[in-house]
Design a protein around this motif. Structure first.
Motif, short mmCIF file in Angstrom:
data_model
loop_
_atom_site.label_atom_id
_atom_site.label_comp_id
_atom_site.label_asym_id
_atom_site.label_seq_id
_atom_site.Cartn_x
_atom_site.Cartn_y
_atom_site.Cartn_z
N MET A 187 -13.10 58.35 9.44
CA MET A 187 -13.96 58.74 8.33
C MET A 187 -13.16 59.48 7.26
O MET A 187 -13.40 59.29 6.06
CB MET A 187 -15.13 59.58 8.83
N GLY A 188 -12.20 60.28 7.67
CA GLY A 188 -11.35 60.98 6.71
C GLY A 188 -10.55 60.02 5.85
O GLY A 188 -10.41 60.22 4.64
N ILE A 189 -10.04 58.97 6.46
CA ILE A 189 -9.29 57.96 5.70
C ILE A 189 -10.21 57.28 4.70
O ILE A 189 -9.85 57.10 3.53
CB ILE A 189 -8.64 56.93 6.65
N ALA A 190 -11.42 56.91 5.13
CA ALA A 190 -12.37 56.27 4.22
C ALA A 190 -12.71 57.19 3.05
O ALA A 190 -12.78 56.76 1.90
CB ALA A 190 -13.64 55.85 4.97
N PHE A 191 -12.91 58.49 3.31
CA PHE A 191 -13.19 59.44 2.23
C PHE A 191 -11.99 59.59 1.31
O PHE A 191 -12.15 59.72 0.09
CB PHE A 191 -13.61 60.80 2.79
#
Length: 104
Positions: A85-89
């Motif tokens: 999720m951090g990468i997507a954000f």
């Protein structure tokens, strides 16, 4: 799931992706594009070999190819959801660097 022999404009997944990528203004409030994380699920045999981005809806394929949509598999996602999720954000925060395809 992509329904064969039906145009993408007739299916809900492309519409959801398109809507998630748009900036919409209503009553003086503007919603910005969302981060999108694609999680590939294993088939009944536990394999991901069936996955081929070239067989996806064009709006999904294009935004994976341009690097805006981050793709991971189910095992990685359940083990490290905060990382995925951090990468997507992070991808969303770098929106100006991508040529995002927003229309069907």
């Amino acid at each position: 799931m992509k329904e064969p022999n039906r145009h993408q404009r007739s299916q809900w997944i492309p519409w959801e992706i398109s809507y998630s990528l748009r900036e919409t203004t209503r009553n003086d409030r503007t919603s910005h594009n969302n981060a999108i994380l694609a999680v590939v699920l294993p088939n009944k045999q536990g394999s991901y070999s069936y996955y081929n981005k070239d067989n996806l809806f064009p709006i999904l394929k294009d935004n994976i190819s341009n690097g805006y949509i981050y793709v991971t598999n189910w095992e990685d996602f359940v083990s490290y959801p905060h990382i995925d999720m951090g990468i997507a954000f992070d991808y969303r925060e770098n929106t100006p660097t991508y040529k995002i395809e927003k229309s069907l």
